[in-house]
Design an enzyme around this catalytic site. Sequence first.
Site, PDB file in Angstrom:
ATOM      1  N   ASP A   1       0.731  -1.162   0.163  1.00  0.00           N
ATOM      2  CA  ASP A   1       0.021   0.071  -0.158  1.00  0.00           C
ATOM      3  C   ASP A   1       0.719   1.362  -0.093  1.00  0.00           C
ATOM      4  O   ASP A   1       0.690   1.884  -0.569  1.00  0.00           O
ATOM      5  CB  ASP A   1      -0.729  -0.181   1.352  1.00  0.00           C
ATOM      6  CG  ASP A   1      -1.974  -1.669   1.705  1.00  0.00           C
ATOM      7  OD1 ASP A   1      -3.554  -0.777   1.189  1.00  0.00           O
ATOM      8  OD2 ASP A   1      -1.502  -2.367   1.603  1.00  0.00           O
TER       9      ASP A   1
ATOM     10  N   ASP B   1      -6.284   4.765  -4.559  1.00  0.00           N
ATOM     11  CA  ASP B   1      -6.279   3.731  -3.426  1.00  0.00           C
ATOM     12  C   ASP B   1      -5.503   2.805  -3.937  1.00  0.00           C
ATOM     13  O   ASP B   1      -5.435   2.312  -4.709  1.00  0.00           O
ATOM     14  CB  ASP B   1      -8.115   3.476  -2.945  1.00  0.00           C
ATOM     15  CG  ASP B   1      -7.666   2.346  -2.070  1.00  0.00           C
ATOM     16  OD1 ASP B   1      -6.723   1.930  -2.063  1.00  0.00           O
ATOM     17  OD2 ASP B   1      -8.963   2.152  -1.948  1.00  0.00           O
TER      18      ASP B   1
ATOM     19  N   THR C   1      -7.080  -4.650   0.839  1.00  0.00           N
ATOM     20  CA  THR C   1      -5.474  -4.806   1.552  1.00  0.00           C
ATOM     21  C   THR C   1      -5.612  -6.058   2.059  1.00  0.00           C
ATOM     22  O   THR C   1      -5.061  -6.832   2.721  1.00  0.00           O
ATOM     23  CB  THR C   1      -5.061  -3.901   2.238  1.00  0.00           C
ATOM     24  OG1 THR C   1      -5.075  -2.335   1.366  1.00  0.00           O
ATOM     25  CG2 THR C   1      -4.008  -3.785   2.992  1.00  0.00           C
TER      26      THR C   1
ATOM     27  N   THR D   1     -19.923  -7.111   1.056  1.00  0.00           N
ATOM     28  CA  THR D   1     -18.727  -7.729   2.001  1.00  0.00           C
ATOM     29  C   THR D   1     -18.750  -8.987   2.531  1.00  0.00           C
ATOM     30  O   THR D   1     -19.505  -9.485   2.286  1.00  0.00           O
ATOM     31  CB  THR D   1     -18.900  -6.498   2.831  1.00  0.00           C
ATOM     32  OG1 THR D   1     -17.696  -6.645   4.079  1.00  0.00           O
ATOM     33  CG2 THR D   1     -19.788  -7.475   4.162  1.00  0.00           C
TER      34      THR D   1
ATOM     35  N   GLY E   1     -12.509  -5.858  -1.084  1.00  0.00           N
ATOM     36  CA  GLY E   1     -12.781  -4.977  -2.385  1.00  0.00           C
ATOM     37  C   GLY E   1     -13.311  -4.933  -2.884  1.00  0.00           C
ATOM     38  O   GLY E   1     -14.691  -4.296  -3.555  1.00  0.00           O
TER      39      GLY E   1
ATOM     40  N   ASP F   1     -12.907   4.499  -2.267  1.00  0.00           N
ATOM     41  CA  ASP F   1     -12.768   3.540  -2.728  1.00  0.00           C
ATOM     42  C   ASP F   1     -13.587   3.830  -3.675  1.00  0.00           C
ATOM     43  O   ASP F   1     -13.665   2.755  -5.011  1.00  0.00           O
ATOM     44  CB  ASP F   1     -13.469   2.839  -1.799  1.00  0.00           C
ATOM     45  CG  ASP F   1     -12.567   2.216  -0.626  1.00  0.00           C
ATOM     46  OD1 ASP F   1     -11.281   1.982  -0.632  1.00  0.00           O
ATOM     47  OD2 ASP F   1     -13.071   2.348   0.943  1.00  0.00           O
TER      48      ASP F   1
HETATM   49  O1  LIG Z   1      -8.079   0.472  -0.213  1.00  0.00           O
HETATM   50  P1  LIG Z   1      -8.304  -0.659   1.555  1.00  0.00           P
HETATM   51  O2  LIG Z   1      -8.441  -0.106   2.979  1.00  0.00           O
HETATM   52  O3  LIG Z   1      -8.598  -2.036   1.688  1.00  0.00           O
HETATM   53  O4  LIG Z   1     -10.241  -0.561   1.127  1.00  0.00           O
HETATM   54  C1  LIG Z   1     -10.739  -1.448   1.828  1.00  0.00           C
HETATM   55  C2  LIG Z   1     -12.996  -0.627   1.602  1.00  0.00           C
HETATM   56  O5  LIG Z   1     -12.325   0.709   2.720  1.00  0.00           O
HETATM   57  C3  LIG Z   1     -13.529  -1.320   2.639  1.00  0.00           C
HETATM   58  O6  LIG Z   1     -14.796  -0.672   2.442  1.00  0.00           O
HETATM   59  C4  LIG Z   1     -13.524  -3.058   1.607  1.00  0.00           C
HETATM   60  O7  LIG Z   1     -14.675  -3.389   2.664  1.00  0.00           O
HETATM   61  P2  LIG Z   1     -15.694  -4.765   2.359  1.00  0.00           P
HETATM   62  O8  LIG Z   1     -15.029  -5.587   1.395  1.00  0.00           O
HETATM   63  O9  LIG Z   1     -15.412  -5.388   3.254  1.00  0.00           O
HETATM   64  O10 LIG Z   1     -16.762  -3.977   1.163  1.00  0.00           O
HETATM   65  C5  LIG Z   1     -13.045  -3.254   1.919  1.00  0.00           C
HETATM   66  O11 LIG Z   1     -12.754  -4.494   1.366  1.00  0.00           O
HETATM   67  C6  LIG Z   1     -11.330  -2.327   1.424  1.00  0.00           C
HETATM   68  O12 LIG Z   1     -11.484  -2.516  -0.032  1.00  0.00           O
HETATM   69 MG   LIG Z   2     -10.100   0.431  -0.898  1.00  0.00          MG
HETATM   70 MG   LIG Z   3      -6.454   0.910  -0.245  1.00  0.00          MG
HETATM   71 MG   LIG Z   4      -6.933   0.722   3.329  1.00  0.00          MG
END
Ligand SMILES: O=P(O)(O)O[C@H]1[C@H](O)[C@@H](O)[C@H](OP(=O)(O)O)[C@@H](O)[C@H]1O
Ligand SMILES: [Mg+2]
Ligand SMILES: [Mg+2]
Ligand SMILES: [Mg+2]
Length: 307
Positions: free
Chosen positions: A50, A116, A121, A193, A218, A245
């Site tokens: 990241d 992003d 992650t 999710t 994601g 996102d």
């Molecule tokens: O870039 P990251 O922190 O990996 O982004 C997060 C999102 O913020 C989060 O909403 C997503 O949640 P869900 O997969 O539970 O819907 C998460 O996967 C990441 O994409």
């Molecule tokens: Mg994200």
């Molecule tokens: Mg991210």
């Molecule tokens: Mg993140």
Amino acid sequence: MAQSSPLILRLVAFSINAANRAGKIIRDVWSQGELGIVDKGKNDLQTEADRSAQRCIIASLLRQFPNITIIGEEGSSNCEVPSDWLVTESDPSVLQLNCPKEFESVTDKEVVVWVDPLDGTSEYTQGLLEHVTVLVGIAVGSQAVGGIIHQPYYGYASGAESLGRTLWGIKGIGVGGFTPSIPPANQRIIATTRSHSNALAEQAIEALKADKVLCVGGAGHKVLLLMEGKAHAYVFARDGCKRWDTCAPEAVLEAMGGRLTDMRGNQYAYDHNTYHANKGGVLATAKGEDHDWYIRNIPENVRESLK
Ligand SMILES: O=P(O)(O)O[C@H]1[C@H](O)[C@@H](O)[C@H](OP(=O)(O)O)[C@@H](O)[C@H]1O
Ligand SMILES: [Mg+2]
Ligand SMILES: [Mg+2]
Ligand SMILES: [Mg+2]
């Protein structure tokens, strides 16, 4: 770079190559095996991939476009980067496109780029590599106008020799890097999710009476499922998602006729003064004309709690 192309085309064309380079960094960190995981909060991981991918994208963008505003998920980063991380070329095919009149004279000051560097992650740390994307969203004023979604591990499951692909979209022009597909008629497949649910988010999914619910990681990956015809809607009835996102996915999805809003049907604003948190949840539909049906069928108490 063809300086004569409108700024919006130059930004998308350049960000395609920057996202590709970031994708290679993500694969390199994974194969070296030292992920350097930090928990930024509760269930909110950050890795060396990241951090490095963000530095690559922001340093590269700032060299070419020193006067734009860039907001990256991983905060302000050191822009001293290895020289081979610095992207200098753009995707030539995008520079040749006809720019819609309304975006022809957009200036640096009107642009915010939402980065992003690695979306998904948590899935990355668990080896669910196909859930990972790199997202670069380009806003003009408060509107998400252009988006780049890079999949560093596209082709991984099928054992492809060369990994990765980059999809892009510009409102008023269309999409590139893939062929959009329409999800099957007479079915309702919902993506949501796999790791951040709660009672309200579950209540919303239940009320929509889906034929199938795909619980995947994601935000970029979930919108990709809509773009590839594998799901009809992405429903996330809670807080947790952020502007970085949704900016790129919203622009690409809407450039192909879909929609992305909060759970009440309001579009998020992407200007530099806006909040970062998508407190109203995320509702995205592959076919924009279906959007109102989803809003009507989300229980009122869920919509009310996501103001
Ligand atoms: O870039 P990251 O922190 O990996 O982004 C997060 C999102 O913020 C989060 O909403 C997503 O949640 P869900 O997969 O539970 O819907 C998460 O996967 C990441 O994409
Ligand atoms: Mg994200
Ligand atoms: Mg991210
Ligand atoms: Mg993140």
